[in-house]
Design a protein around this motif. Structure first.
Motif, PDB file in Angstrom:
ATOM      1  N   THR A 383       0.863  -1.032  -0.060  1.00  0.00           N
ATOM      2  CA  THR A 383       0.063   0.031  -0.102  1.00  0.00           C
ATOM      3  C   THR A 383       0.928   1.350  -0.027  1.00  0.00           C
ATOM      4  O   THR A 383       1.950   1.065   0.566  1.00  0.00           O
ATOM      5  CB  THR A 383      -0.990  -0.109   1.044  1.00  0.00           C
ATOM      6  OG1 THR A 383      -0.353  -0.251   2.174  1.00  0.00           O
ATOM      7  CG2 THR A 383      -2.083  -0.946   1.143  1.00  0.00           C
ATOM      8  N   LEU A 384       0.355   2.355  -0.472  1.00  0.00           N
ATOM      9  CA  LEU A 384       1.274   3.478  -0.767  1.00  0.00           C
ATOM     10  C   LEU A 384       1.440   4.045   0.802  1.00  0.00           C
ATOM     11  O   LEU A 384       0.533   3.835   1.756  1.00  0.00           O
ATOM     12  CB  LEU A 384       0.417   4.633  -1.586  1.00  0.00           C
ATOM     13  CG  LEU A 384       0.138   4.368  -3.078  1.00  0.00           C
ATOM     14  CD1 LEU A 384      -0.408   5.591  -3.472  1.00  0.00           C
ATOM     15  CD2 LEU A 384       1.507   4.057  -3.748  1.00  0.00           C
ATOM     16  N   THR A 385       2.576   4.740   0.788  1.00  0.00           N
ATOM     17  CA  THR A 385       2.783   5.291   2.331  1.00  0.00           C
ATOM     18  C   THR A 385       1.864   6.523   2.289  1.00  0.00           C
ATOM     19  O   THR A 385       1.449   7.084   1.178  1.00  0.00           O
ATOM     20  CB  THR A 385       4.453   5.847   2.541  1.00  0.00           C
ATOM     21  OG1 THR A 385       4.611   6.758   1.293  1.00  0.00           O
ATOM     22  CG2 THR A 385       5.511   4.575   2.092  1.00  0.00           C
ATOM     23  N   GLY A 414      14.210   5.475  -3.659  1.00  0.00           N
ATOM     24  CA  GLY A 414      13.503   4.332  -3.042  1.00  0.00           C
ATOM     25  C   GLY A 414      12.280   4.839  -2.226  1.00  0.00           C
ATOM     26  O   GLY A 414      11.598   4.048  -1.536  1.00  0.00           O
ATOM     27  N   GLY A 416       9.291   5.802  -3.802  1.00  0.00           N
ATOM     28  CA  GLY A 416       8.383   5.273  -4.214  1.00  0.00           C
ATOM     29  C   GLY A 416       7.777   6.335  -5.313  1.00  0.00           C
ATOM     30  O   GLY A 416       6.740   6.567  -5.457  1.00  0.00           O
ATOM     31  N   VAL A 419       6.127   4.712  -8.888  1.00  0.00           N
ATOM     32  CA  VAL A 419       4.830   4.116  -8.642  1.00  0.00           C
ATOM     33  C   VAL A 419       3.617   5.199  -8.741  1.00  0.00           C
ATOM     34  O   VAL A 419       2.718   5.067  -9.448  1.00  0.00           O
ATOM     35  CB  VAL A 419       4.661   3.488  -7.154  1.00  0.00           C
ATOM     36  CG1 VAL A 419       3.200   2.968  -7.331  1.00  0.00           C
ATOM     37  CG2 VAL A 419       5.834   2.607  -7.059  1.00  0.00           C
TER      38      VAL A 419
HETATM   39  P1  ADP Z   1      12.105   5.931  -6.345  1.00  0.00           P
HETATM   40  O1  ADP Z   1      11.695   6.287  -7.748  1.00  0.00           O
HETATM   41  O2  ADP Z   1      11.636   7.030  -5.485  1.00  0.00           O
HETATM   42  O3  ADP Z   1      13.586   5.742  -6.269  1.00  0.00           O
HETATM   43  P2  ADP Z   1      10.704   3.315  -6.808  1.00  0.00           P
HETATM   44  O4  ADP Z   1       9.095   3.878  -7.001  1.00  0.00           O
HETATM   45  O5  ADP Z   1      11.578   2.957  -7.650  1.00  0.00           O
HETATM   46  O6  ADP Z   1      11.271   4.578  -5.676  1.00  0.00           O
HETATM   47  O7  ADP Z   1      10.381   2.648  -5.324  1.00  0.00           O
HETATM   48  C1  ADP Z   1      11.542   1.696  -4.942  1.00  0.00           C
HETATM   49  C2  ADP Z   1      10.966   0.497  -4.399  1.00  0.00           C
HETATM   50  O8  ADP Z   1      10.026   0.478  -3.457  1.00  0.00           O
HETATM   51  C3  ADP Z   1      10.485  -0.291  -5.702  1.00  0.00           C
HETATM   52  O9  ADP Z   1      10.780  -1.719  -5.750  1.00  0.00           O
HETATM   53  C4  ADP Z   1       8.980  -0.206  -5.516  1.00  0.00           C
HETATM   54  O10 ADP Z   1       8.282  -1.336  -5.855  1.00  0.00           O
HETATM   55  C5  ADP Z   1       8.906  -0.306  -3.983  1.00  0.00           C
HETATM   56  N1  ADP Z   1       8.152   0.579  -3.257  1.00  0.00           N
HETATM   57  C6  ADP Z   1       7.376   1.627  -3.753  1.00  0.00           C
HETATM   58  N2  ADP Z   1       6.325   2.169  -2.747  1.00  0.00           N
HETATM   59  C7  ADP Z   1       6.293   1.285  -1.633  1.00  0.00           C
HETATM   60  C8  ADP Z   1       5.563   1.111  -0.496  1.00  0.00           C
HETATM   61  N3  ADP Z   1       4.665   2.274  -0.386  1.00  0.00           N
HETATM   62  N4  ADP Z   1       5.617   0.123   0.208  1.00  0.00           N
HETATM   63  C9  ADP Z   1       6.529  -0.866  -0.094  1.00  0.00           C
HETATM   64  N5  ADP Z   1       7.316  -0.734  -1.110  1.00  0.00           N
HETATM   65  C10 ADP Z   1       7.284   0.389  -2.089  1.00  0.00           C
END
Ligand code: ADP
Ligand code: MG
Length: 827
Positions: A383-385, A414, A416, A419
């Motif tokens: 789930t989204l933070t 990381g 997210g 997403v």
């Molecule tokens: P960023 O682009 O900010 O570096 P990403 O979107 O690539 O981050 O996300 C990093 C990792 O964390 C990915 O593997 C993603 O699937 C995972 N992720 C994203 N949002 C969440 C969340 N809310 N909870 C757990 N994992 C997440």
């Protein structure tokens, strides 16, 4: 199709013609008008060749204000010709020559200033912008040398500030002189003669006051002996040395006492950053004259209200005190005033730009398909933070507005971001728009392509896959197509993809800046995501904006930028921050090792690999070129795989590798076929390998904190405890400070602030990339002043959004002047 507004164009150009091409037909200047007209018009030209012609007019990046009336007339004619061509709708037909261009140019009115204001004395404005050759005593060759310093007009000269001041302000008597100090005395010349110390013809003078005598020497300068005659009263400033037990001034500055204001001595004396062939004494004297005569003619463009609220001194005073300060306090006040001007105008410019593009062209409101959004979020394995949710809401709110979104999304590696961006892309696609995602490197583009593929696969299923093209069903009632477009894509595939994009058959295009190259034309681009914003220039952003009907733009960066600085540099963007990491993320243990601990580091890596993990090794940073960098990486790789880790599986990644090979290595590393990946810093952003637990960085002191933090973010993406090892053979002092900061600080924003403090903004961003004007007085590390300027600019905008208020007329003019120069510098 909306109609192109020829009427307003023609009316304004006619008026401008009547006014003798004096850039006075519209308030705010012709440049702004052209820009707005061009923004409105560009989307309505459907013919390719017409569009190409249109771009060649450079209406958006024009510099009308900088042209001579004759050049302006010629340019206006091309514009009218083009308008006629557009109107006729037949590109082949030669354009009729418009009647108004045939009339003779009225030269007298061509001299009118841009904006007339009761307070602006037109005559003096003219002269301030006159060439410095009009100043008495400045020869053409002198002027040429100043030209090298970008000083051409009297105004330039007023704004040509000293790099520092020598403090000769405290007068002493001869008896008070101290060895090794910069001292100033007023004294009588007793005797002046030519001497030959070390065989060099020099001047030796004995001067004195009622407390005693002292010697002064000017080496290699015999002619002074003729000028300094006995009984002349002079001021001497310079360093006092002890020579054979007696004090002597060595080559001091000097000037006669009676000649009005002191210039070289007895005060805070300016030292100018000069070029070959220009001398301090000569320059000081000339600038003193110019400042005395002209500083008072500068009209103060800051509204009184702002000045008094911010306790700023008046402009003429600031200019003269910046050159010849009466005291340190006034020198500081002058700097504050002039630095405020720079930052305030920068802010106003950025805010005006934002206002202009928001108003000039309606954005595309995108309808949010709530059901699809829910389904998408449900399909994710997490789930989204709270922070992701908040930011997503901000983005969705923007997208639904008829004003184009321009938002900067900041979030740690990381956190997210991808997403969130994908959700937004998907919603735009669902409402029938094309979308694009731009990444700074091919690897990242490829990775985004893979990530989005993964995310969409949870939602629908892959129906067809060929080359760089994936088609999904089950997401929308129609198929959804995503394409990867990068430099390495074969020409044939590129052409095919381009065609599909033009036809509107591709929903999401993912790529590098290849996307914004001109042959790529979208049918209805509605939403664009730009990853790692700080690597894109302002110009690229605006090119992208022209690609569609003013698409919504979401820029993302993992480089945390302190808020104020972000607002300054990307002031035309709104800010969103993902300020929390998904749950379960660990702190990455970070250790800066001494050079003799290298073997320990290697052992540690062996142990980690033995436990089934993987490691990154970042090669030493070599500045010059990617080719040299690549060669160094190859050498390092060979050394490591032959001598250090002969039993481990090693991979190599560098910028000169073919995209296919890079992809292959990344894939192998991702699939655990490699234990260690040796890489140049290209790996910096975005690569996701959850099983990697060690990040070792060579010559770590050479990287900025933010960059080190980025590297560190490559590990710790899986459940296992991860480590960052920093090696640095002999770090500079600042380097050492950075290394000890990174060991203990894990918050990206804090690190960014430290980076800014330790390195300054130039290195932090690369000023060129950021499109920042050259700030002479302001320092971006001066957060308080930055904030003040930002607040004041915003306040002004809420009071007078279009700066139409007569009391802001001077400000508008100054704004146009500053930003025009800047466009010139950028182009
Ligand atoms: P960023 O682009 O900010 O570096 P990403 O979107 O690539 O981050 O996300 C990093 C990792 O964390 C990915 O593997 C993603 O699937 C995972 N992720 C994203 N949002 C969440 C969340 N809310 N909870 C757990 N994992 C997440
Ligand atoms: Mg990312």
């Amino acid at each position: 199709m909306p109609v192109i507004d020829f009427e307003s164009l023609r009316k304004i150009l006619e008026l401008e013609h009547k006014k003798g091409y004096s850039d006075s037909a519209v308030i705010g200047g012709m440049d702004k008008f052209f820009r707005q007209w061009a923004d409105k018009t560009v989307t309505q030209i459907t013919d390719r060749s017409l569009l190409a012609k249109f771009h060649k007019l450079y209406l958006r990046d024009n510099k009308y204000a900088a042209l001579s009336p004759e050049q302006r007339q010629a340019w206006v004619k091309t514009i009218l010709d083009f308008a006629a061509l557009l109107e006729s709708g037949k590109p082949e037909k030669p354009a009729p020559v418009r009647e108004i261009t045939a009339k003779p140019l009225k030269t007298p009115s061509a001299k009118t200033p841009v904006v007339k204001s009761p307070a602006a004395k037109s005559a003096s404005i003219q002269s301030l912008d006159a060439s410095i050759t009009t100043i008495k005593g400045i020869s053409t060759s002198f002027a040429l040398k100043f030209g090298k310093l970008n000083v051409r007009t009297i105004r330039d000269l007023l704004y040509f500030f000293p790099g520092r001041h020598l403090d000769y302000s405290k007068m002493k008597t001869v008896s008070q002189l101290q060895e090794g100090q910069e001292e100033t005395i007023v004294a009588n010349v007793w005797e002046a003669k030519i001497t030959m110390p070390g065989g060099r013809r020099s001047t030796e003078v004995i001067v004195g006051d009622e407390t005693g005598n002292v010697r002064a020497m000017w080496f290699n300068n015999p002619w002074l002996a003729k000028i300094l005659t006995p009984n002349m009263k002079i001021v001497l400033s310079g360093k006092v040395r002890l020579f054979n037990g007696r004090f002597v001034f060595e080559s001091p500055e000097w000037e006669p006492m009676e000649e009005g204001d002191l210039i070289h001595t007895g005060r805070l004396v300016p030292v100018y950053p000069l070029t070959e062939g220009l001398h301090q004494r000569q320059t000081r004297k000339m600038i003193k004259g110019v400042v005395d005569l002209w500083a008072g003619q500068l009209t103060d463009f800051l509204p009184n209200e702002v000045k008094s609220r911010c306790q700023l001194i008046a402009l003429p005073q600031a200019i003269s005190q910046a050159h010849y300060p009466d005291n340190i306090d006034l020198k500081d006040k002058a700097r504050v005033r002039l630095a405020f001007d720079e930052l305030f105008l920068l802010q106003l410019g950025v805010l005006s730009k934002k206002r202009d593009w928001q108003e000039s062209q309606p954005g595309t409101p995108i309808k949010i398909n709530e059901k699809l959004l829910d389904t998408f979020l449900q399909s994710l394995p997490f789930t989204l933070t709270r922070a992701q949710q908040k930011v997503l809401n901000e983005i969705l709110e923007d997208m639904q507005k008829p004003i184009a979104m321009s938002r900067l999304l900041q979030g740690e590696v990381g956190s997210g971001k991808t997403v969130v961006a994908t959700a937004a892309l998907l919603l735009a696609v669902a409402d029938g728009y094309q979308t694009a995602l731009m990444a700074p490197t091919e690897i990242l583009a490829e990775q985004h392509f893979a990530t989005i593929h993964k995310l969409l696969s949870g939602l629908g299923h892959l129906q067809k896959q060929q080359d760089h093209l994936y088609i999904y069903s089950g997401i929308l009632p129609r198929p959804v197509t995503i394409a990867l477009l990068i430099g390495a894509t074969t020409a044939k595939t590129k052409r095919e993809i381009h065609q599909l994009i033009v036809n509107g058959e591709i929903d999401i295009v993912i790529g590098t800046h290849a996307i914004i190259q001109k042959e790529v034309e979208f049918r209805h681009l509605g939403f664009v995501v730009v990853d790692e914003q700080h690597r894109f220039g302002v110009a690229q952003r605006s090119t992208l904006r022209q690609k569609g009907t003013n698409p919504h733009v979401l820029a993302m960066t993992a480089t945390p930028i302190p808020r104020t600085l972000a607002l300054t540099i990307y002031g035309d963007l709104d800010l969103s921050v993902i300020d929390e990491l998904p749950p379960g993320r660990q702190l990455i243990k970070t250790k800066w090792l001494q050079p003799n601990e290298r073997e320990r580091a290697y052992n540690f890596i062996r142990k980690q690999v033995a436990e089934g993990h993987q490691a990154f090794i970042i090669c030493p940073l070599i500045e010059e070129s990617e080719t040299i960098q690549a060669r160094a990486a190859v050498a390092e790789y060979e050394h490591l795989s032959q001598e250090v880790f002969p039993n481990l599986k090693m991979g190599l990644l560098h910028g000169r590798m073919a995209s296919k090979d890079k992809e292959k290595v990344m894939q192998q590393f991702h699939d655990k076929e490699l234990d260690i990946l040796v890489s140049t810093p290209v790996i910096e952003v975005g690569i996701d390998v959850p099983n990697a637990t060690v990040m070792m960085v060579e010559s770590a002191d050479r990287f900025g904190l933010s960059q080190l933090h980025q590297f560190r973010g490559r590990v710790g993406r899986g459940p296992a405890q991860s480590y960052c090892i920093l090696l640095s053979p002999n770090p500079s002092e600042v380097g050492q400070e950075r290394l000890s900061v990174i060991e203990t600080v894990f918050n990206g924003f804090k690190l960014a602030e430290e980076d800014l403090r330790l390195r300054g903004p130039g290195e932090f961003f690369g000023t060129r990339q950021s499109g920042l004007p050259d700030l002479r007085m302001a320092k971006l590390s001066d957060v308080a002043l930055l904030e003040l300027a930002r607040r004041e600019a915003e306040r002004l905008f809420t009071q007078d959004r279009h700066l139409k208020n007569p009391e802001h007329a001077l400000l508008v003019k100054e704004l146009a002047r500053v930003w025009t120069t800047e466009i010139e510098e950028l182009s």
